[in-house]
Design a protein around this motif. Structure first.
Motif, PDB file in Angstrom:
ATOM      1  N   ASP A 172     100.617  14.791  -4.426  1.00 35.47           N
ATOM      2  CA  ASP A 172     100.812  13.978  -5.633  1.00 35.47           C
ATOM      3  C   ASP A 172     102.270  13.508  -5.743  1.00 35.47           C
ATOM      4  OD1 ASP A 172      99.726  12.985  -8.259  1.00 35.47           O
ATOM      5  OD2 ASP A 172     101.359  14.277  -8.984  1.00 35.47           O
TER       6      ASP A 172
ATOM      7  N   HIS B 280     102.806  10.809  -3.302  1.00 35.24           N
ATOM      8  CA  HIS B 280     102.239   9.541  -3.760  1.00 35.24           C
ATOM      9  C   HIS B 280     103.227   8.810  -4.674  1.00 35.24           C
ATOM     10  CE1 HIS B 280      99.591   7.016  -6.379  1.00 35.24           C
ATOM     11  NE2 HIS B 280      99.130   6.677  -5.170  1.00 35.24           N
TER      12      HIS B 280
ATOM     13  N   VAL C  84     105.909   7.329  -2.560  1.00 36.87           N
ATOM     14  CA  VAL C  84     105.440   6.112  -1.888  1.00 36.87           C
ATOM     15  C   VAL C  84     105.568   4.913  -2.819  1.00 36.87           C
ATOM     16  CG1 VAL C  84     103.417   4.949  -0.969  1.00 36.87           C
ATOM     17  CG2 VAL C  84     103.939   7.277  -0.258  1.00 36.87           C
ATOM     18  N   LYS C  85     105.191   5.087  -4.082  1.00 39.64           N
ATOM     19  CA  LYS C  85     105.295   3.983  -5.036  1.00 39.64           C
ATOM     20  C   LYS C  85     106.754   3.553  -5.222  1.00 39.64           C
ATOM     21  CE  LYS C  85     101.160   5.054  -7.762  1.00 39.64           C
ATOM     22  NZ  LYS C  85     100.658   5.426  -9.113  1.00 39.64           N
TER      23      LYS C  85
END
Length: 448
Positions: free
Chosen positions: A300, A303, A306-307
């Motif tokens: 999480d 993630h 990554v954004k």
């Protein structure tokens, strides 16, 4: 780019030193002013130099032309031109020292190959050489005329003005009462300037002539300025070549700076974030079988990283060349740029069609840099962006109601922006008085 705002002098502070006033009014002080004596010296020195230049140029040019039927004519003619170029160096230095005329040096006669033959060819092909020869020929008659007129009026003016001081030489050494204006051979019908009234009128006439001489000398040296600047300075082609070489250097420096900026942002931003992301995913892979909940938390977090990395890459790509500019043009791109500015910005784009992509990109990044300065330094409440076409030029104007004081000469980022615009024949004008408002105008060639 950092643009310095703020007052450069303290409010209400004035220089307490009194202004130095000239001892004489300009019109009365002109005959004894340093400029008048320098210009007179220029005319006096110019006559013997022009005689030497004329004799050298005409003699060697005629000799070289006469010997062109043999091989000796070509090097003699090249020597004549090279000597005239040397005289041109001397004349530019003389004009710089005595007339305050700073003439750009022309391009030297550079040969593509080494050797005497290549040097002779370069001298003969150089337009500067032939203009220097033309100057040597034309300056001689003008120097004779200018020197004669200047010396005549200067000497007559001062002689008449000081006549009351040296009149005594006539009765003492010449046996006459004063300066003879006219008279017959037998001396019975002669008119001498000997009465107090006549002496006073003579001095008054001398004063008028003396006061007029500086302006006469200034008019004569104006012709010399035109000759030196027109024939001995750099030609328009030479000046354009130098300008293009400078612009090429500015473009190279700008491109290198942009590459360093992109590399730094990639290294410190997306690359570092992706490296951390890879480490987190590797750790999550190891914990996947042992501790699924910890692995899920790591995934999480990855993630989210990554954004953030994608957002940084989008910002970097937008800084290189925004997609909205390519797809929809300046109007939409500048509106999107204004929406991200911390200061409210009004955008007005009035263009009949889109300019060349390169010009469009420079206009976009110019507005981007200026709006960044508005946000960071101006303390403005509002700003405006106005883009329009004016007489074949793209006019970009950014204004704000901030505190002003922006000065490109202070070594700020505005100087770099001016160099970047100059590389494409653009011009940057800054109007930013202390206290504001500030208006920065950029003019770019249309090239649509």
């Amino acid at each position: 780019m950092a643009m310095q705002y703020g007052q450069r002098t303290r409010p209400g502070h004035q220089d307490s030193r009194p202004a130095r006033r000239p001892l004489l009014p300009p019109a009365l002080g002109a005959p004894v002013a340093a400029r008048t004596w320098r210009e007179l010296g220029y005319l006096l020195v110019g006559l013997p130099l022009s005689i030497v230049m004329f004799a050298y140029a005409v003699t060697l040019t005629a000799l070289g032309a006469g010997l062109l039927v043999t091989f000796l004519g070509v090097p003699v003619l090249a020597a004549a031109l090279a000597g005239c170029r040397g005289f041109g160096v001397l004349e530019r230095a003389r004009a710089r020292a005595l007339l305050g005329l700073d003439v750009a040096e022309p391009r030297p006669a550079r040969a593509a190959k080494s050797g005497a033959a290549a040097w002779i060819g370069a001298v003969l092909k150089s337009g500067t050489s032939w203009r220097s020869l033309l100057y040597a020929v034309l300056h001689f008659p003008w120097a004779v005329f200018a020197c004669t007129v200047a010396v005549t009026f200067w000497s007559v003016g001062w002689a008449l003005l000081t006549y009351p001081l040296w009149r005594w030489v006539f009765p003492m050494y010449a046996g006459v009462d004063g300066l003879q204006v006219y008279g017959s051979a037998d001396g019975r019908h002669a008119f001498y300037l000997d009465s107090p009234f006549e002496i006073g009128v003579t001095a008054a006439v001398g004063l008028l002539v003396t006061l007029a001489v500086p302006w006469l000398i200034r008019a004569l040296t104006t012709v010399d300025r035109v000759l030196v600047a027109g024939l001995l300075g750099a030609s328009r082609l030479d000046a354009r070549v130098v300008e293009l070489e400078s612009d090429r250097g500015a473009v190279s420096d700008t491109a290198a700076a942009d590459l360093r900026r992109i590399e730094r942002e990639l290294h410190d931003g997306a690359q570092a974030r992706l490296s951390g992301l890879a480490a987190d995913l590797g750790l999550a892979k190891e914990k996947l079988s042992e501790d699924p909940e910890a692995a899920a938390r790591l995934v999480d977090e990855a993630h989210g990283e990554v954004k953030l990395a994608l957002q940084e890459l989008r910002d970097l790509a937008r800084g290189i060349h925004p997609a909205v500019l390519t797809d929809r043009g300046l109007d939409a791109a500048l509106s999107a740029l204004a929406a991200r500015c911390t200061t409210p910005v009004t955008v007005n784009v009035d263009l009949p069609r889109r300019p060349a992509p390169a010009v469009e990109g420079i206009a976009y990044f110019t507005v981007s840099e200026l709006l960044r300065n508005v946000s960071e330094h101006s303390h403005a409440r509002t700003a405006t962006v106005d883009v329009r076409q004016v007489e074949g030029r793209l006019l970009v104007q950014v204004g704000d109601d901030g505190r002003g004081g922006a000065d490109p000469a202070a070594g700020t980022g505005l100087a770099g922006l001016a160099r970047r615009l100059g590389a494409v024949d653009g011009v940057l004008d800054v109007d930013s008085p202390a206290g504001g408002p500030t208006t920065v105008t950029a003019e770019l060639p249309w090239r649509g």
